[in-house]
Write a protein that holds these residues in place. Structure first.
Motif, PDB file in Angstrom:
ATOM      1  N   THR A   1      11.777   0.144  -0.219  1.00  0.00           N
ATOM      2  CA  THR A   1      10.805   1.228  -0.179  1.00  0.00           C
ATOM      3  C   THR A   1      11.409   2.472   0.463  1.00  0.00           C
ATOM      4  O   THR A   1      11.246   3.588  -0.038  1.00  0.00           O
ATOM      5  CB  THR A   1       9.532   0.792   0.580  1.00  0.00           C
TER       6      THR A   1
ATOM      7  N   ILE B   1       9.716  -0.173  -7.483  1.00  0.00           N
ATOM      8  CA  ILE B   1       9.171  -1.334  -8.181  1.00  0.00           C
ATOM      9  C   ILE B   1       9.858  -2.610  -7.696  1.00  0.00           C
ATOM     10  O   ILE B   1       9.288  -3.701  -7.745  1.00  0.00           O
ATOM     11  CB  ILE B   1       9.302  -1.172  -9.711  1.00  0.00           C
TER      12      ILE B   1
ATOM     13  N   THR C   1      12.270   4.995  -9.165  1.00  0.00           N
ATOM     14  CA  THR C   1      11.315   4.069  -9.776  1.00  0.00           C
ATOM     15  C   THR C   1      11.782   2.630  -9.592  1.00  0.00           C
ATOM     16  O   THR C   1      10.997   1.748  -9.223  1.00  0.00           O
ATOM     17  CB  THR C   1      11.132   4.392 -11.270  1.00  0.00           C
TER      18      THR C   1
ATOM     19  N   GLN D   1       5.030   5.111  -5.637  1.00  0.00           N
ATOM     20  CA  GLN D   1       5.356   4.671  -6.988  1.00  0.00           C
ATOM     21  C   GLN D   1       4.571   5.450  -8.035  1.00  0.00           C
ATOM     22  O   GLN D   1       5.126   5.852  -9.059  1.00  0.00           O
ATOM     23  CB  GLN D   1       5.053   3.173  -7.101  1.00  0.00           C
ATOM     24  N   THR D   2       3.314   5.687  -7.782  1.00  0.00           N
ATOM     25  CA  THR D   2       2.496   6.438  -8.730  1.00  0.00           C
ATOM     26  C   THR D   2       3.064   7.838  -8.924  1.00  0.00           C
ATOM     27  O   THR D   2       3.223   8.293 -10.059  1.00  0.00           O
ATOM     28  CB  THR D   2       1.034   6.515  -8.247  1.00  0.00           C
ATOM     29  N   GLY D   3       3.393   8.492  -7.830  1.00  0.00           N
ATOM     30  CA  GLY D   3       3.944   9.847  -7.921  1.00  0.00           C
ATOM     31  C   GLY D   3       5.253   9.900  -8.680  1.00  0.00           C
ATOM     32  O   GLY D   3       5.448  10.751  -9.550  1.00  0.00           O
TER      33      GLY D   3
ATOM     34  N   ARG E   1       2.374   1.781  -3.458  1.00  0.00           N
ATOM     35  CA  ARG E   1       1.405   2.265  -4.458  1.00  0.00           C
ATOM     36  C   ARG E   1       1.355   3.784  -4.480  1.00  0.00           C
ATOM     37  O   ARG E   1       1.287   4.386  -5.543  1.00  0.00           O
ATOM     38  CB  ARG E   1       0.019   1.698  -4.176  1.00  0.00           C
ATOM     39  N   VAL E   2       1.382   4.401  -3.329  1.00  0.00           N
ATOM     40  CA  VAL E   2       1.319   5.862  -3.250  1.00  0.00           C
ATOM     41  C   VAL E   2       2.585   6.483  -3.827  1.00  0.00           C
ATOM     42  O   VAL E   2       2.531   7.340  -4.714  1.00  0.00           O
ATOM     43  CB  VAL E   2       1.104   6.320  -1.789  1.00  0.00           C
TER      44      VAL E   2
ATOM     45  N   GLN F   1       6.457   7.754 -10.838  1.00  0.00           N
ATOM     46  CA  GLN F   1       6.301   7.372 -12.244  1.00  0.00           C
ATOM     47  C   GLN F   1       5.708   8.505 -13.066  1.00  0.00           C
ATOM     48  O   GLN F   1       6.133   8.730 -14.207  1.00  0.00           O
ATOM     49  CB  GLN F   1       5.454   6.113 -12.361  1.00  0.00           C
ATOM     50  N   ILE F   2       4.745   9.232 -12.519  1.00  0.00           N
ATOM     51  CA  ILE F   2       4.172  10.378 -13.232  1.00  0.00           C
ATOM     52  C   ILE F   2       5.236  11.451 -13.416  1.00  0.00           C
ATOM     53  O   ILE F   2       5.406  12.001 -14.505  1.00  0.00           O
ATOM     54  CB  ILE F   2       2.935  10.919 -12.493  1.00  0.00           C
TER      55      ILE F   2
ATOM     56  N   GLN G   1       0.830  -1.207   0.000  1.00  0.00           N
ATOM     57  CA  GLN G   1       0.000   0.000   0.000  1.00  0.00           C
ATOM     58  C   GLN G   1       0.864   1.258   0.000  1.00  0.00           C
ATOM     59  O   GLN G   1       0.568   2.233  -0.687  1.00  0.00           O
ATOM     60  CB  GLN G   1      -0.949   0.004   1.209  1.00  0.00           C
TER      61      GLN G   1
END
Length: 165
Positions: free
Chosen positions: A107, A81, A77, A36-38, A33-34, A40-41, A30
């Motif tokens: 992480t 990942i 990244t 990683q999304t940031g 997810r937070v 990657q964008i 969890q």
């Protein structure tokens, strides 16, 4: 892992070591997810900058900051990942408690690299968009805020409220 230890229940949560590893794994995923999304964008946007006409007009210093930022974003990244790949490779080997520890380490490294990426990206953007004289002060202020929110406050809460039992 010893079968007796796997079956022994933790009195605080009433869970076995295996159940605890499963819970901790879900928590790590969890968190990833937070972050990683940031990252990657951010990395996706950074990768497109080099293909814009404005990029060629940047000073060599700004191009260097850009390259450092892209490399930091790529490293972040990879670290964020990494736990997913790690889990897939060791899945079914009955070493989840060890996998959770390594995933948590990756992480944390990813979060530190994300901190460096965001700071570097902010430095680049502010250097291009504003007067260079106050940019270091703005970046230092934002970096201090990140450090306070991401590290100082959690460490303070951990030290203040962790029981000695």
């Amino acid at each position: 892992m010893d079968t007796d230890r796997q079956g022994a229940r933790d009195a605080r949560r009433n869970e076995t070591e295996t159940e605890r590893a499963d819970r901790r794994w879900q928590e790590v995923i969890q968190e990833i997810r937070v972050a990683q999304t940031g990252v990657q964008i951010l990395l996706g946007f950074l990768l497109t900058v080099v293909f814009t006409p404005l990029f060629q007009g940047l000073s060599q210093t700004d191009k260097t900051i850009y390259i450092v930022t892209v490399v930091l974003g790529s490293l972040a990244t990879g670290a964020l990942i990494g736990p997913v790949s790690f889990h897939r490779i060791v899945s079914g080997r009955r070493i989840k408690p060890h996998a959770v520890v390594w995933a948590a380490r990756l992480t944390f490294v990813g979060i530190v690299l994300l901190l460096a990426t965001l700071t570097s990206a902010l430095l680049l953007i502010l250097r291009v968009a504003t007067d260079d004289t106050y940019v270091p002060w703005l970046v230092a202020g934002v970096l201090a805020w990140y450090l306070l929110c991401w590290f100082v406050l959690p460490l303070w809460v951990r030290a203040r409220y962790t029981s000695q039992e």
